[in-house]
Design a protein around this motif. Structure first.
Motif, PDB file in Angstrom:
ATOM      1  N   LEU A 167       0.798  -1.149   0.120  1.00 15.09           N
ATOM      2  CA  LEU A 167      -0.160  -0.140  -0.020  1.00 15.09           C
ATOM      3  C   LEU A 167       0.938   1.077  -0.009  1.00 15.09           C
ATOM      4  O   LEU A 167       1.499   1.694   1.147  1.00 15.09           O
ATOM      5  N   ASN A 168       1.170   1.729  -1.185  1.00 14.49           N
ATOM      6  CA  ASN A 168       2.446   2.736  -1.533  1.00 14.49           C
ATOM      7  C   ASN A 168       1.543   4.063  -0.917  1.00 14.49           C
ATOM      8  O   ASN A 168       0.715   4.477  -1.832  1.00 14.49           O
ATOM      9  N   ALA A 169       1.865   4.714   0.150  1.00  8.72           N
ATOM     10  CA  ALA A 169       1.148   5.920   0.642  1.00  8.72           C
ATOM     11  C   ALA A 169       2.135   7.248  -0.027  1.00  8.72           C
ATOM     12  O   ALA A 169       1.493   8.256   0.515  1.00  8.72           O
ATOM     13  N   ASN A 170       2.788   6.957  -0.713  1.00 16.11           N
ATOM     14  CA  ASN A 170       3.197   8.249  -1.279  1.00 16.11           C
ATOM     15  C   ASN A 170       2.152   9.100  -1.931  1.00 16.11           C
ATOM     16  O   ASN A 170       1.380   8.625  -2.852  1.00 16.11           O
ATOM     17  N   PRO A 171       2.175  10.404  -1.589  1.00 18.03           N
ATOM     18  CA  PRO A 171       0.934  11.103  -2.109  1.00 18.03           C
ATOM     19  C   PRO A 171       0.731  11.215  -3.599  1.00 18.03           C
ATOM     20  O   PRO A 171      -0.309  11.346  -4.206  1.00 18.03           O
ATOM     21  N   ARG A 172       1.773  10.855  -4.506  1.00 16.07           N
ATOM     22  CA  ARG A 172       1.696  10.983  -5.705  1.00 16.07           C
ATOM     23  C   ARG A 172       1.351   9.851  -6.482  1.00 16.07           C
ATOM     24  O   ARG A 172       0.944   9.348  -7.577  1.00 16.07           O
ATOM     25  N   ARG A 173       1.282   8.555  -5.525  1.00 13.53           N
ATOM     26  CA  ARG A 173       0.812   7.279  -6.052  1.00 13.53           C
ATOM     27  C   ARG A 173      -0.550   6.845  -5.303  1.00 13.53           C
ATOM     28  O   ARG A 173      -1.372   6.345  -6.011  1.00 13.53           O
ATOM     29  N   LEU A 174      -0.508   6.611  -4.024  1.00 13.19           N
ATOM     30  CA  LEU A 174      -1.507   6.123  -3.269  1.00 13.19           C
ATOM     31  C   LEU A 174      -1.987   4.763  -3.971  1.00 13.19           C
ATOM     32  O   LEU A 174      -3.198   4.705  -4.652  1.00 13.19           O
ATOM     33  N   ASP A 175      -1.162   3.922  -4.279  1.00 17.38           N
ATOM     34  CA  ASP A 175      -1.530   2.715  -5.145  1.00 17.38           C
ATOM     35  C   ASP A 175      -0.829   1.645  -4.301  1.00 17.38           C
ATOM     36  O   ASP A 175       0.118   1.278  -3.732  1.00 17.38           O
ATOM     37  N   LEU A 176      -1.830   0.757  -3.942  1.00 15.32           N
ATOM     38  CA  LEU A 176      -2.969   0.166  -4.332  1.00 15.32           C
ATOM     39  C   LEU A 176      -4.086   1.149  -4.041  1.00 15.32           C
ATOM     40  O   LEU A 176      -4.068   1.685  -2.982  1.00 15.32           O
ATOM     41  N   ASP A 177      -4.768   1.451  -5.000  1.00 18.71           N
ATOM     42  CA  ASP A 177      -6.103   2.143  -4.674  1.00 18.71           C
ATOM     43  C   ASP A 177      -6.995   1.885  -3.714  1.00 18.71           C
ATOM     44  O   ASP A 177      -7.069   0.516  -3.682  1.00 18.71           O
ATOM     45  N   TRP A 178      -7.504   2.694  -2.570  1.00 21.19           N
ATOM     46  CA  TRP A 178      -8.111   2.153  -1.503  1.00 21.19           C
ATOM     47  C   TRP A 178      -9.520   1.454  -1.892  1.00 21.19           C
ATOM     48  O   TRP A 178      -9.847   0.630  -1.027  1.00 21.19           O
ATOM     49  N   ARG A 179      -9.946   1.452  -3.093  1.00 22.71           N
ATOM     50  CA  ARG A 179     -11.110   0.755  -3.333  1.00 22.71           C
ATOM     51  C   ARG A 179     -10.716  -0.849  -3.580  1.00 22.71           C
ATOM     52  O   ARG A 179     -11.685  -1.610  -3.399  1.00 22.71           O
ATOM     53  N   TRP A 180      -9.388  -1.087  -3.579  1.00 24.57           N
ATOM     54  CA  TRP A 180      -9.029  -2.418  -3.697  1.00 24.57           C
ATOM     55  C   TRP A 180      -8.705  -3.134  -2.501  1.00 24.57           C
ATOM     56  O   TRP A 180      -8.456  -4.487  -2.140  1.00 24.57           O
ATOM     57  N   TRP A 181      -8.483  -2.092  -1.402  1.00 25.27           N
ATOM     58  CA  TRP A 181      -8.283  -2.922   0.176  1.00 25.27           C
ATOM     59  C   TRP A 181      -9.014  -4.016   0.756  1.00 25.27           C
ATOM     60  O   TRP A 181      -8.479  -4.869   0.979  1.00 25.27           O
ATOM     61  N   ARG A 182     -10.377  -3.765   0.671  1.00 21.34           N
ATOM     62  CA  ARG A 182     -11.273  -4.419   1.054  1.00 21.34           C
ATOM     63  C   ARG A 182     -11.051  -6.076   0.468  1.00 21.34           C
ATOM     64  O   ARG A 182     -10.996  -7.024   0.939  1.00 21.34           O
ATOM     65  N   ARG A 183     -11.071  -5.963  -0.864  1.00 24.32           N
ATOM     66  CA  ARG A 183     -10.830  -7.117  -1.544  1.00 24.32           C
ATOM     67  C   ARG A 183      -9.666  -7.921  -1.438  1.00 24.32           C
ATOM     68  O   ARG A 183      -9.607  -8.727  -1.429  1.00 24.32           O
ATOM     69  N   ALA A 184      -8.423  -7.107  -1.372  1.00 22.83           N
ATOM     70  CA  ALA A 184      -7.271  -7.592  -1.077  1.00 22.83           C
ATOM     71  C   ALA A 184      -7.289  -8.561   0.268  1.00 22.83           C
ATOM     72  O   ALA A 184      -6.939  -9.580   0.656  1.00 22.83           O
ATOM     73  N   LYS A 185      -7.995  -7.803   1.303  1.00 27.02           N
ATOM     74  CA  LYS A 185      -7.966  -8.380   2.594  1.00 27.02           C
ATOM     75  C   LYS A 185      -8.790  -9.742   2.557  1.00 27.02           C
ATOM     76  O   LYS A 185      -8.713 -10.627   3.083  1.00 27.02           O
ATOM     77  N   GLU A 186      -9.942  -9.560   1.964  1.00 30.61           N
ATOM     78  CA  GLU A 186     -10.823 -10.870   1.797  1.00 30.61           C
ATOM     79  C   GLU A 186     -10.045 -11.771   1.024  1.00 30.61           C
ATOM     80  O   GLU A 186     -10.518 -12.991   1.133  1.00 30.61           O
ATOM     81  N   ALA A 187      -9.367 -11.607  -0.041  1.00 29.64           N
ATOM     82  CA  ALA A 187      -8.659 -12.646  -0.688  1.00 29.64           C
ATOM     83  C   ALA A 187      -7.385 -13.376   0.298  1.00 29.64           C
ATOM     84  O   ALA A 187      -6.932 -14.511  -0.198  1.00 29.64           O
ATOM     85  N   GLY A 188      -7.073 -12.705   1.452  1.00 27.82           N
ATOM     86  CA  GLY A 188      -6.261 -13.368   2.194  1.00 27.82           C
ATOM     87  C   GLY A 188      -4.922 -12.384   2.464  1.00 27.82           C
ATOM     88  O   GLY A 188      -3.883 -12.924   2.761  1.00 27.82           O
ATOM     89  N   GLY A 189      -5.159 -11.401   1.679  1.00 27.98           N
ATOM     90  CA  GLY A 189      -3.619 -10.417   1.736  1.00 27.98           C
ATOM     91  C   GLY A 189      -3.617  -9.531   2.917  1.00 27.98           C
ATOM     92  O   GLY A 189      -4.048  -9.600   3.676  1.00 27.98           O
TER      93      GLY A 189
END
Length: 189
Positions: A167-189
């Protein structure tokens, strides 16, 4: 407790190893991972195997001589090459604590399927070191769109191969986009 994706002045960062360890210690961090660019990132003064080995030796020496504060971890931000291979020969992996694998070039000219397969091949490389996928879409906010990639397949492959997703918090990136965080957690990440 710490952070893994950090560049020193050996590539395109600003601080020395000692400067960065001192800053991490002031923040109360337990560790700081050093992940300067690999040799394919010539624009960022990426490290070849000899320079990386020298840096690893310096990290080990700093850790042996420290009395308190953050421990430095020896890593590298390793380019995922066009064919999905990684930018160092296999002899270097046992010397590292972890690697951040990232796409830097080429970012265009590949279909979504090709880019996804490229990243999955790198994630599945049978190397004896922990892998973290860096800035999963390559986007730079207000400067560069994400490259075409199937993040659903990437998350599945990350779980299958034990790869962490940054979860790259560099303000120029913010990558992985926050909308994918829940999916990543549910996938086991």
């Amino acid at each position: 407790r710490g952070c893994f994706h950090n560049h020193t002045n050996a590539s395109d960062g600003k601080g020395t190893l000692e400067d960065m360890r001192a800053s991490a210690s002031r923040l109360g961090w337990e560790y700081l991972g050093i992940a300067d660019h690999s040799k394919a990132s010539f624009q960022a003064r990426g490290l070849d195997e000899d320079r990386l080995r020298s840096q690893i030796e310096e990290i080990r020496s700093i850790n042996e001589n420290r009395k308190e504060g953050a421990v430095l971890l020896a890593g590298s931000e390793v380019d995922i090459l066009r064919d999905g291979s990684l930018d160092y020969d296999d002899s270097i992996w046992p010397e590292l604590d972890y690697i951040v694998i990232s796409v830097h070039a080429p970012l265009t000219g590949m279909s979504e399927s090709e880019m996804t397969d490229r990243i999955i091949r790198a994630m599945s490389a049978p190397i004896p070191v922990r892998k973290i996928l860096g800035h999963a879409t390559g986007r730079l906010l207000l400067r560069r769109d994400a490259y075409p990639v199937n993040l659903g397949r990437i998350l599945e492959a990350a779980v299958a191969h034990g790869v962490s997703i940054e979860l790259n918090a560099n303000p120029r990136r913010l990558d992985l986009d926050w909308r994918w965080w829940r999916r990543a957690k549910e996938a086991g990440g």
